[in-house]
Each structure stands twice: as C-alpha cells, then as structure tokens.
Scaffold this active site. Structure first.
Site, PDB file in Angstrom:
ATOM      1  CB  CYS A  45      17.573  -7.527 -49.623  1.00  0.00           C
ATOM      2  SG  CYS A  45      16.867  -6.500 -48.564  1.00  0.00           S
TER       3      CYS A  45
HETATM    4  C1  BEZ Z   1      14.013  -7.600 -46.274  1.00  0.00           C
HETATM    5  O1  BEZ Z   1      15.285  -7.933 -47.102  1.00  0.00           O
HETATM    6  O2  BEZ Z   1      13.727  -8.642 -45.919  1.00  0.00           O
HETATM    7  C2  BEZ Z   1      14.491  -6.636 -44.977  1.00  0.00           C
HETATM    8  C3  BEZ Z   1      15.208  -6.012 -45.103  1.00  0.00           C
HETATM    9  C4  BEZ Z   1      15.475  -4.248 -44.134  1.00  0.00           C
HETATM   10  C5  BEZ Z   1      13.994  -4.660 -43.007  1.00  0.00           C
HETATM   11  C6  BEZ Z   1      13.202  -5.724 -43.385  1.00  0.00           C
HETATM   12  C7  BEZ Z   1      12.918  -6.128 -44.095  1.00  0.00           C
END
Ligand code: BEZ
Length: 210
Positions: A45
């Site tokens: 994200c």
């Molecule tokens: C991420 O944004 O890295 C992420 C968020 C939730 C689950 C897995 C990865």
C-alpha cells in the site's frame, strides 16, 4: 449488493485527511478514482499511494480527482503519510478516507469476507462526471495495482465517449483504434474522411481521432 458498470456511484459523507467530504459534491463534474487499500503501514500500500501521488498531473490533465480509503482512521492515515513521503519521495496529495466504521467500505462492497473479513480488498472504481461507474477492478491484498493501467482505461473511456470508436488489446493513447461495428461504411466515410484499414468487415482500424 455489488456495484456494476453503469450504476450511479453511491453518495456518502466521510471524514478524510482533507476534512469532511460529501462524495458527489466533492467530485462535482470531474471524473473520480475511488480506491481502497487493505491497511495503513503496510508495504504494498505504501508503494501504491506514493506512485499515485506522483501521477497527480496525469490525473489533473484528464480532469480526474483521486480519493483513497481504508478502514483505518484519519489520524492513522496522517501518521502514515510521513512514511509514504519519506520512502516514496512524494507527499500524498489526495484525500484518504478514514472508514473505521466501514460505512463506505460496505456501501461499495470493498470487504470480501472470504478473502479477509477485517480489511478492504484493493478495489478501484472509476466514476464519470455524471457519477456513473465506468470501471471496477478488484485486486488481492498481495498484489499491488498498476495505476498506469487505470490512466490507460480512463484515456480509452474519454476517447470512446467522444468518438464512435473502441480501443483494441493493449492500446495506449496515440495507437490506432477500431471503428465500432454499429457504424456503417457509408457513415464511416463522413466520420473518418482519412480512411481506414479494413482487415475484416467487422475489424476496421483507424488513426486515433483528435
Ligand atoms: C501490503 O500492503 O503490503 C499488504 C496489506 C495487507 C496484506 C498483505 C500485504
């Protein structure tokens, strides 16, 4: 219920990092990209939000406003923003909705309980100036989205709204486009006086109209 192409995007009022926003009033007659991310302070994200911030001028040139969302609070978003700026080199320059009560996430069906019952999936809604939903995309948490692809689809939507054309596989702005089958050759002579390349009666390629 799932939101489908052609539906009017549901209106809502929500707290964001840029104050309280009434969605339809905020976007007024612009296009909008409303997208959710699973959680603040997560790696994928962080890269998505930094890249989206870098595309500010690209979105503005297309009359598109961008707004993000997760079920974290506005306070959490604000704390995370400094990490995004530090690691991605660009400050977040669009509002992020804080949705701890999941009001907007539920309205837009952004929580898919069989994938994860507490986090939003990576939803994208492209909404046009008349508030119609024109594109929906859903990605899993483990896969970052391609925001260049979102721009590419917006280019196609804006072009095909204006001219009686469709865009072929992997098209990008400037490539040849397809004359829609509903246009007869007689009508096409007026619409595309420069002519076209007829591969088949139903497959007619033409220079991208301006
Ligand atoms: C991420 O944004 O890295 C992420 C968020 C939730 C689950 C897995 C990865």
């Amino acid at each position: 219920m799932a939101i489908r192409l052609g539906d009017i995007a549901p209106d809502f009022t929500a707290d964001t990092t840029q104050g309280t926003i009434g969605f339809h009033e905020w976007k007024t007659d612009s296009w909008a990209v409303l997208f959710s991310h699973p959680k603040d302070f997560t790696p994928v994200c962080t890269t998505e939000l930094g890249y989206t911030a870098k595309l500010k001028d690209e979105f503005a040139n297309r009359n598109v406003k961008v707004i993000g969302l997760s079920v974290d609070s506005v306070e959490s978003h604000h704390k995370w923003e400094s990490d995004i700026e530090e690691t991605q080199g660009t400050a977040v320059n669009f509002p992020m909705i804080g949705d701890p009560d999941r009001n907007v996430a539920n309205l837009y069906d952004m929580i898919h309980p069989n994938a994860n019952d507490t986090m939003t999936v990576r939803s994208v809604f492209v909404i046009d100036p008349s508030n119609k939903v024109r594109l929906t995309i859903t990605y899993p948490a483990s896969t970052g989205r391609n925001f260049d692809e979102i721009l590419r689809v917006i280019d196609s939507l804006q072009l095909t709204d204006k001219f009686r054309v469709a865009t072929p596989v992997n098209w990008k702005s400037g490539d040849d486009v397809i004359i829609v089958p509903a246009v007869t050759n007689d009508a096409a002579k007026d619409l595309f006086p420069g002519g076209w390349d007829e591969k088949k009666p139903y497959l007619r390629l033409v220079k991208q109209p301006k």
